[in-house]
Write a protein that holds these residues in place. Structure first.
Motif, PDB file in Angstrom:
ATOM      1  N   GLU A   1     -35.680  18.863  33.491  1.00  0.00           N
ATOM      2  CA  GLU A   1     -35.848  17.505  33.998  1.00  0.00           C
ATOM      3  C   GLU A   1     -35.079  17.348  35.307  1.00  0.00           C
ATOM      4  OE1 GLU A   1     -34.361  14.991  30.924  1.00  0.00           O
ATOM      5  OE2 GLU A   1     -36.236  15.027  29.772  1.00  0.00           O
TER       6      GLU A   1
ATOM      7  N   ASN B   1     -30.634   8.024  39.348  1.00  0.00           N
ATOM      8  CA  ASN B   1     -29.849   8.073  38.120  1.00  0.00           C
ATOM      9  C   ASN B   1     -28.902   6.874  38.032  1.00  0.00           C
ATOM     10  OD1 ASN B   1     -28.744   8.917  35.742  1.00  0.00           O
ATOM     11  ND2 ASN B   1     -27.802  10.772  36.535  1.00  0.00           N
ATOM     12  N   GLY B   2     -29.481   5.718  37.668  1.00  0.00           N
ATOM     13  CA  GLY B   2     -28.668   4.514  37.484  1.00  0.00           C
ATOM     14  C   GLY B   2     -28.390   3.772  38.779  1.00  0.00           C
TER      15      GLY B   2
ATOM     16  N   VAL C   1     -36.979  10.040  36.269  1.00  0.00           N
ATOM     17  CA  VAL C   1     -36.896  11.437  35.848  1.00  0.00           C
ATOM     18  C   VAL C   1     -38.264  12.088  36.028  1.00  0.00           C
ATOM     19  CG1 VAL C   1     -36.356  13.023  33.972  1.00  0.00           C
ATOM     20  CG2 VAL C   1     -35.140  10.831  34.143  1.00  0.00           C
TER      21      VAL C   1
ATOM     22  N   GLY D   1     -29.342  11.086  43.854  1.00  0.00           N
ATOM     23  CA  GLY D   1     -29.938  10.082  42.997  1.00  0.00           C
ATOM     24  C   GLY D   1     -29.057   8.898  42.647  1.00  0.00           C
ATOM     25  N   VAL D   2     -27.873   8.817  43.243  1.00  0.00           N
ATOM     26  CA  VAL D   2     -26.986   7.683  42.965  1.00  0.00           C
ATOM     27  C   VAL D   2     -26.523   7.072  44.295  1.00  0.00           C
ATOM     28  CG1 VAL D   2     -26.201   8.618  40.759  1.00  0.00           C
ATOM     29  CG2 VAL D   2     -24.913   9.123  42.828  1.00  0.00           C
TER      30      VAL D   2
ATOM     31  N   ASP E   1     -30.063  -0.687  37.189  1.00  0.00           N
ATOM     32  CA  ASP E   1     -29.918   0.544  36.394  1.00  0.00           C
ATOM     33  C   ASP E   1     -31.182   1.410  36.422  1.00  0.00           C
ATOM     34  OD1 ASP E   1     -27.320  -0.168  35.654  1.00  0.00           O
ATOM     35  OD2 ASP E   1     -28.030  -1.324  33.943  1.00  0.00           O
TER      36      ASP E   1
ATOM     37  N   TYR F   1     -33.522  14.442  37.766  1.00  0.00           N
ATOM     38  CA  TYR F   1     -33.181  13.035  37.919  1.00  0.00           C
ATOM     39  C   TYR F   1     -33.221  12.673  39.403  1.00  0.00           C
ATOM     40  CZ  TYR F   1     -31.859  12.268  33.051  1.00  0.00           C
ATOM     41  OH  TYR F   1     -31.897  12.102  31.690  1.00  0.00           O
TER      42      TYR F   1
ATOM     43  N   VAL G   1     -33.561   4.433  36.728  1.00  0.00           N
ATOM     44  CA  VAL G   1     -33.564   5.889  36.526  1.00  0.00           C
ATOM     45  C   VAL G   1     -34.989   6.381  36.728  1.00  0.00           C
ATOM     46  CG1 VAL G   1     -33.212   7.767  34.865  1.00  0.00           C
ATOM     47  CG2 VAL G   1     -31.638   5.798  34.902  1.00  0.00           C
TER      48      VAL G   1
END
Length: 222
Positions: free
Chosen positions: A17, A22-23, A10, A217-218, A6, A19, A8
Motif C-alpha cells: 500500500e 496520510n492524515g 491509499v 503525504g503529510v 484527517d 499512502y 488519507v
C-alpha cells in the motif's frame, strides 16, 4: 471555502500500500491564494485532486463550500466541479480542432448556456487574459503562453469560485510564466477567486498569501 479533515489516500497494489496522503488537515478561506509546495512524490497533486473532486479520499472529509463531497454521487460531483471549480494544468489540454474561442465556450456548452451568451462571455474572457486577437486561431497556431491563457479563460468560463492550478507555468519560458502568474494573481485580487496553486517552483510562492508545505503525504509544519 475548502476544508480537509484527517484526509488519507491509499493506493493499493498487489504487494503493498502507498499512502499518498496520510492524515492531512487544511483549511483555505474564500479569496485566499494558497501555494502547496513539496518535492516530487510528496502528495501535492493527489491533494489537488481531492480538492478538485477528481478523486475521493480513502478516509476523512473533503468539504467544498460547505458540502461534504464524499456523500455526493458521480452526477453531483460533476455538477460541483462544473459550477464551482476551474482547473489549469501544466498541459494545456486544449481541443486541437477547435479555435481558441470555441475552446473557451466548451464548458458553457456542457452547462446548457445559449450560443449567443456563451460566445459573448468567451470573447470577454479572452479579452480579460489579453489575447482576444487570437480568438479564431487553433492551438497549434498559438505559442505556449497563449495556449495557457486560453486554458485560463476556459477555466473561468462558468464563473468558478475556486481556481486550481497544477504547475501552470511548467511548460513556459520565464517571461510567459510570469505573465500567466500575474493574470492568476489579478483574478484572485480583483474577482476574489480562491486560488490553490500546486508547484515545486519556490519563485511562484511570492504570488501566494500563504504556503502549505507537504512531504511524504503529510503537511510539514516545521
Amino acid at each position: 471555502m475548502i476544508k480537509l479533515v484527517d484526509v488519507v489516500k491509499v493506493y493499493k497494489t498487489q504487494f503493498y500500500e502507498v499512502y499518498a496522503l496520510n492524515g492531512v488537515n487544511i483549511e483555505i478561506k474564500k479569496g485566499e491564494f494558497v501555494a502547496i509546495m513539496g518535492p516530487s512524490g510528496s502528495g501535492k497533486s493527489t491533494l489537488l485532486n481531492m480538492i478538485g473532486c477528481l478523486d475521493k479520499p480513502t478516509k476523512g472529509e473533503v468539504i467544498i463550500d460547505g458540502i461534504e463531497t464524499s456523500k455526493l454521487n458521480d452526477k453531483q460531483l460533476t455538477e460541483l466541479r462544473r459550477d464551482k471549480i476551474g482547473f489549469i494544468f501544466q498541459q494545456y489540454n486544449l481541443i486541437p480542432t477547435l479555435t481558441a474561442l470555441e475552446n473557451v465556450e466548451l464548458p458553457m456548452i456542457f452547462k446548457g448556456i445559449r450560443k449567443e451568451d456563451r460566445e459573448s462571455r468567451a470573447k470577454k474572457l479572452l479579452k480579460l487574459v489579453r489575447i482576444e486577437e487570437v480568438a479564431d486561431r487553433k492551438p497549434m497556431e498559438l505559442s505556449g503562453g497563449q495556449q495557457q491563457r486560453v486554458a485560463i479563460a476556459r477555466a473561468l468560463a462558468n464563473n468558478p469560485s475556486i481556481l486550481l492550478c497544477d504547475e501552470p507555468t511548467g511548460n513556459l519560458d520565464t517571461k510567459s510564466g510570469e505573465a500567466v502568474m500575474k493574470i492568476i494573481k489579478e483574478l484572485n485580487e480583483k474577482e476574489n477567486v480562491t486560488v490553490v496553486l500546486v508547484t515545486h517552483d519556490l519563485s511562484l510562492s511570492k504570488y501566494a498569501d500563504r504556503t502549505i508545505k507537504i512531504r511524504d503525504g503529510v503537511v510539514d509544519v516545521s
